[in-house]
Design an enzyme around this catalytic site. Sequence first.
Site, mmCIF file in Angstrom:
data_model
loop_
_atom_site.group_PDB
_atom_site.id
_atom_site.type_symbol
_atom_site.label_atom_id
_atom_site.label_comp_id
_atom_site.label_asym_id
_atom_site.label_seq_id
_atom_site.Cartn_x
_atom_site.Cartn_y
_atom_site.Cartn_z
ATOM 1 N N GLY A 5 15.800 -20.359 5.354
ATOM 2 C CA GLY A 5 15.574 -21.483 6.277
ATOM 3 C C GLY A 5 16.009 -21.302 7.753
ATOM 4 O O GLY A 5 15.917 -22.268 8.586
ATOM 5 N N GLY B 113 15.203 -18.925 9.912
ATOM 6 C CA GLY B 113 14.247 -18.345 10.877
ATOM 7 C C GLY B 113 14.227 -16.956 10.955
ATOM 8 O O GLY B 113 13.818 -16.406 11.637
ATOM 9 N N LYS B 114 14.861 -16.151 9.982
ATOM 10 C CA LYS B 114 15.114 -14.857 9.875
ATOM 11 C C LYS B 114 13.740 -14.163 9.987
ATOM 12 O O LYS B 114 13.556 -13.206 10.661
ATOM 13 C CB LYS B 114 16.038 -14.184 8.821
ATOM 14 C CG LYS B 114 15.421 -14.471 7.380
ATOM 15 C CD LYS B 114 16.554 -14.048 6.499
ATOM 16 C CE LYS B 114 16.455 -14.322 4.944
ATOM 17 N NZ LYS B 114 16.148 -15.751 4.875
ATOM 18 N N THR B 115 12.733 -14.750 9.076
ATOM 19 C CA THR B 115 11.623 -14.074 8.964
ATOM 20 C C THR B 115 10.635 -14.133 10.524
ATOM 21 O O THR B 115 10.176 -13.091 11.024
ATOM 22 C CB THR B 115 10.378 -14.617 7.990
ATOM 23 O OG1 THR B 115 11.189 -14.502 6.563
ATOM 24 C CG2 THR B 115 9.072 -14.083 8.093
ATOM 25 N N SER B 116 10.869 -15.050 11.120
ATOM 26 C CA SER B 116 10.162 -15.402 12.247
ATOM 27 C C SER B 116 10.906 -14.569 13.460
ATOM 28 O O SER B 116 10.207 -13.884 14.262
ATOM 29 C CB SER B 116 10.305 -16.974 12.960
ATOM 30 O OG SER B 116 9.677 -17.733 11.976
ATOM 31 N N ASP C 271 11.693 -10.072 0.537
ATOM 32 C CA ASP C 271 11.711 -11.253 -0.370
ATOM 33 C C ASP C 271 10.716 -11.455 -1.180
ATOM 34 O O ASP C 271 9.260 -11.376 -1.003
ATOM 35 C CB ASP C 271 11.742 -12.190 0.879
ATOM 36 C CG ASP C 271 12.024 -13.430 0.628
ATOM 37 O OD1 ASP C 271 12.195 -13.854 -0.762
ATOM 38 O OD2 ASP C 271 12.251 -14.477 1.343
ATOM 39 N N THR D 79 5.141 -22.786 6.324
ATOM 40 C CA THR D 79 5.646 -22.139 5.289
ATOM 41 C C THR D 79 6.419 -22.693 4.144
ATOM 42 O O THR D 79 6.062 -22.435 2.980
ATOM 43 C CB THR D 79 6.637 -20.995 6.142
ATOM 44 O OG1 THR D 79 5.933 -20.364 7.236
ATOM 45 C CG2 THR D 79 7.251 -19.992 5.148
#
Length: 610
Positions: free
Chosen positions: A27, A29-32, A54, A513
Site C-alpha cells: 500500500g 505505492g511501490k508498484t506506481s 507479486d 487497485t
Amino acid sequence: MNDTFADDLPRFMVRPTRFLFFTGKGGVGKTSVACAAALSLAERGKSVLLVSTDPASNLDEILDVPLSNHPVAVPNATRLDVLNIDPTAAAEAYRARVLAQMDTKASAQETDTVREQLSGACTTEIAAFDEFVGHLADRDGVYDHIVFDTAPTGHTLRLLSLPKAWSGFLADNDQGASCLGPHSGLKTQEQRFRLAMAALCDPAFTTVILVTRPERGAIAEADRTSSELRALGLGNQHLVVNGIFHASDPTDPTATSLEAQGQQALAEMPAALRALPRDDIPLRPFEMMGLDALRSLLRSGRSSASYAGPAVAAIWADDLPGLDRLIDLLAADGKGLIMVMGKGGVGKTTIAAAIALGLVERGHDVHLSTTDPAAHLKMTMAGNVPGLLVDRIDPKAETERYIAKIMDQRGSTLDAQGKALLREDLASPCTEEVAVFHAFSHIVSEARSAFVVLDTAPTGHSLLLMDATGAYHRQMTRQSGLYAPAGRITTPLMRLQDPGYTRILLVTLAETTPVSQASALQDDLRRAQIEPYAWIINKSLLAAGSNDALLRERLEGERKQIDRIRGAMAKRLFFVPWQAMPPIGVTALQGLAHGRPTHNDQPPQISEGV
C-alpha cells in the site's frame, strides 16, 4: 543517461544501475513508483523490462496491458516491456522440468509420487523464485535495465532468503526428492542461484529502492526491511517517501491533521533510514492509472489542485454504516472464525484488532492471531486486554515445534542413522509450509467453541496458504474414501466453506487497485466455494470529510469506487473513516470499533449522500 533530464529526476534515477529492485510495505505505492521509473527510463532511450514478483500484481490495471509470464510491449511506451511472474504458470513449468529430469526407467508410481510432492504451495513459491533468478543470472541480456516490482516485504524477504535454505538442504542430501524436485537435478542450479544473488548484492549492478509513506508503520517496516536486506548482502539502498501531503486549507481539520501526522512520522524516522539517500514524492490528487499519471509522479515540485466542484463534507450516516454495526452482526453468532483478508497496506491488521476488541467488549473471549510474515499485530495492539489472547503463527517457531513433534513420533523407533536421515529430510524448506499449515488448521478448529479473529497475510501470500488448504483437503478426502467411513472427516477447507462457521471480511481502500484486487480475491474464494461475508472500506476520506482542494479531488475518485463496490461486488459494505491519529493501542482501536473518527472535536457536517 542524458544529464539534461537530471534536474527533473529523483536521485535514484540520475545514474541508475542495471537492476532496480523496489520493495516496501503493502500500500505504499511501490508498484506506481516502479512503473514510473521504468517508463521514465524507456522515454530517455533505454530498453527496459518491468518484472512483477507479486502474486497479486496490478500492473495490468496501471499500464492497461494484459500481463503474461513472457515480456509484453506496453502500448504507447516505446522500449518498455512488462511481465508478471505468474506463480501458477511458473509452478507448472517447474514441475515439467523436474519430471523431465527423472530417470526414464522410473515407474508410474514413482512419477506420481514426485508429482504429488510438487503440488504444494512451497513448490509454487520456489518456482516463482526460479523465474525471478532467471532475469538476474544473465548479466548480458537484451535490456539496459530490469525493474523489479516486488510483493509486500514479508513475502519478498522470504523469497530472497530461500537460496540459503536450499543450499543447506541440498548440501546434506544426495538422493531422493521433495517439493524441490529430485535433489541431483537441483544441485546443477546452485551456481545459477549464486550468480543471481551475487548480482543482487553487487552495488554496481543493483539498487534497492525502499518505498515508504510518511506513516509510522510503513517507516518502521522500511527500517526492518533495510536491516534484513543488509544482512542478506543487499547494501546499496535508497529511500523513497511517497505521498507527502501539504494542506492547502489551514482551517480544514482533516487536511491539517493529515499533514501533521506525516511530518511527525518523518521527524521520528530511525537513524539508519535517515542515513540513506532519500527522495520525497508529493501526494497527487489522482490515482496512478495510465501513462500520463505515471509521467507526473516523479516530477519535482508539489501537485497543485484546482478542483472547483461542490464542497464535500462528512457523511457519517446510515448510508455509510460503521464498524460497530458489523461487530454487532458478528457478535450475534456467539462463536466462529472471522478471517480478515485483502491487499497489503489496506489496514487488515488494524481492522482485525478493532473487531476483536469489539467482540470482547460485547462479552466474548477472543483469540486474535495473524498469518502475516511481517507480523504487525503486537505493535498495533500495544497493550493487554482481559478476555483477549493475541499471538501469531511464527513460521520459525512453528517449524521447530513441528520438527520436534515428528522426531518424537517417528524417530523413537529409529537408530542413530535413521534419525539422522529423518532430520535431514525435515531440513527441507517445504517443512515450513507444512508446519505453518498445521498451525493454521489448529487455530481454525478453535472456532468451534469461541471467536477466532485471523489477520491474514497480503492477498498473494494468503492465496498460497489457501492452496495448501485445498491440497490437504484433496489428500484427506482421498484417504478417507479408502480408510474411513463417509462423513467422519472435517478438513480446514470444509470449515472455511461453511458460512455458519466462517465469516470472510474483505478489507479495501476506496481506490481502483485495492478494489480490483479485493474483487479478484473474492472470485478466487468463490471458486473454492468460500463466500465472503462483507466488505470494509478503510481509511475513508469521504466518511471523515474535507474541504482541502487536493483531498476533494481524491474524494471524487472515492465516490466512484464506492458505487462500483455497491453495484456489483459486496453483499454487505461497512466504512471506517480516515483517522488523524494512527489507531494504535487499545483505546484508539476501541474508538474505531465504536465507529468514532478521531480527527477533531467538531461534529461532522452531513451532505446529500454518496
